[in-house]
Scaffold this motif. Structure first.
Motif, mmCIF file in Angstrom:
data_model
loop_
_atom_site.group_PDB
_atom_site.id
_atom_site.type_symbol
_atom_site.label_atom_id
_atom_site.label_comp_id
_atom_site.label_asym_id
_atom_site.label_seq_id
_atom_site.Cartn_x
_atom_site.Cartn_y
_atom_site.Cartn_z
ATOM 1 N N UNK A 139 -44.749 28.882 -0.355
ATOM 2 C CA UNK A 139 -45.991 28.996 -1.244
ATOM 3 C C UNK A 139 -47.343 29.122 -0.582
ATOM 4 N N UNK A 140 -47.350 28.765 0.905
ATOM 5 C CA UNK A 140 -48.669 28.745 1.463
ATOM 6 C C UNK A 140 -48.560 30.209 2.172
ATOM 7 N N UNK A 141 -47.638 30.942 2.198
ATOM 8 C CA UNK A 141 -47.786 32.485 2.687
ATOM 9 C C UNK A 141 -48.076 32.212 4.357
ATOM 10 N N UNK A 142 -47.408 31.338 4.757
ATOM 11 C CA UNK A 142 -47.225 31.223 6.283
ATOM 12 C C UNK A 142 -46.184 32.168 7.128
ATOM 13 N N UNK A 143 -45.145 32.595 6.184
ATOM 14 C CA UNK A 143 -44.116 33.229 6.887
ATOM 15 C C UNK A 143 -44.214 34.487 6.568
ATOM 16 N N UNK A 144 -45.058 35.040 5.793
ATOM 17 C CA UNK A 144 -45.018 36.458 5.230
ATOM 18 C C UNK A 144 -46.563 37.091 5.401
ATOM 19 N N UNK A 145 -46.571 38.410 5.586
ATOM 20 C CA UNK A 145 -47.925 39.229 5.526
ATOM 21 C C UNK A 145 -48.543 38.943 4.213
ATOM 22 N N UNK A 146 -49.745 38.801 4.360
ATOM 23 C CA UNK A 146 -50.584 38.718 2.919
ATOM 24 C C UNK A 146 -50.310 39.907 1.843
ATOM 25 N N UNK A 147 -50.228 39.780 0.711
ATOM 26 C CA UNK A 147 -50.100 40.804 -0.346
ATOM 27 C C UNK A 147 -50.673 40.055 -1.637
ATOM 28 N N UNK A 148 -51.932 40.510 -1.831
ATOM 29 C CA UNK A 148 -52.705 39.943 -2.870
ATOM 30 C C UNK A 148 -51.937 39.979 -4.060
ATOM 31 N N UNK A 149 -51.636 41.278 -4.631
ATOM 32 C CA UNK A 149 -50.896 41.388 -5.725
ATOM 33 C C UNK A 149 -49.682 40.823 -6.057
ATOM 34 N N UNK A 150 -48.858 40.606 -4.892
ATOM 35 C CA UNK A 150 -47.707 39.740 -4.800
ATOM 36 C C UNK A 150 -47.905 38.245 -5.069
ATOM 37 N N UNK A 151 -49.163 37.874 -4.408
ATOM 38 C CA UNK A 151 -49.558 36.623 -4.593
ATOM 39 C C UNK A 151 -49.783 36.090 -5.730
#
Length: 256
Positions: A139-151
């Motif tokens: 949920x905190x996006x620590x394992x993935x590269x950031x994607x604003x649309x996906x978030x």
């Protein structure tokens, strides 16, 4: 006449919902992120009973909004309208959480848990929630590269999970989610193709209407019609896991 609290209502769909509620003869409490925006909100809708001030980007801010709302007395309905959009860069809040998740998901959870239970709760989702699923392990996006649309899409999926979890856990309240359409607000952008005049009407209808079609719970809507959400949002396991994660991250438990 109903008394309704609308979060994120200093502009856009939230303010439009407040204006429609006032036009229909209801009492409205609005919400703005800071004092300057609160002043603008009071000028935009002077008929509003009050404007609650507080930044929902932090757990402390959400707690403060809940406290101020409770001081005003019980509401018949709460429209969880506050949100940020899909074009955001990665921004971490004071709690170390992605801004999109903090405002779009954790804040409505905290407000739901802490504000005195209303008769109706309305959560704004988006058509983008379909296919987004739920990365409850990140949920905190620590394992993935950031994607604003996906978030953003994931946050709107999670909003449906919250609405359905609340509907199941609180049978004495009506809890529903909706998509307002992609409309030309500050969030949607000037080229959004859907009808702006329709975008705020479903949430108001779900909050106050006595029509049988509006007096349901655990449903998903677009333009006052039930619409099938992403089928994964019906998962009780996902709903309960999200509630547990929100409780862990916020330190706020959802009452039975």
């Amino acid at each position: 006449m109903a008394r309704v609290f609308v979060t994120g209502s200093s502009s856009g769909l939230g303010l439009m919902a407040g204006e429609l509620l006032v036009e229909q003869g209801h009492r409205v409490v609005l919400h703005a992120r800071n004092p300057a925006r609160a002043d603008e909100t009071r000028r935009a809708l002077p008929q509003a009973e009050a404007v609650v001030v507080g930044d929902l980007a932090s757990v402390a801010g959400a707690r403060g909004v809940a406290d101020e709302a409770n001081k005003l007395g019980r509401f018949d309905a709460i429209i969880h309208n506050a949100g940020v959009g899909y074009r955001e860069a990665r921004i971490n809040t004071a709690d170390g959480l992605p801004h999109v998740f903090a405002v779009n998901v954790l804040a409505p959870y905290v407000l739901t848990a802490l504000i005195e239970r209303p008769d109706r709760l309305v959560y704004l989702s988006s058509g983008m929630h379909r296919g987004a699923n739920a990365r409850l392990d990140d949920l905190t996006w620590t394992k993935r590269a950031w994607n604003g649309a996906q978030a953003y899409a994931e946050s709107k999926f999670l909003d449906v999970l919250i609405a359905f979890a609340v509907a199941r856990r609180w049978p004495d309240a009506l809890s529903n989610a909706l998509e307002p359409g992609w409309v030309a607000t500050r969030m949607g952008g000037p080229s959004a193709p859907d009808d702006l005049d329709q975008a705020h009407r479903t949430q108001v209808w779900l909050a106050v209407s006595d029509e049988p079609e509006a007096r349901v719970t655990g449903k998903y809507f677009r333009y006052k019609r039930q619409r099938a959400p992403d089928p994964h949002t019906d998962s009780i396991e996902l709903q309960d896991r999200l509630i547990a994660e929100c409780a862990r991250l916020s330190g706020v438990a959802l009452p039975d």
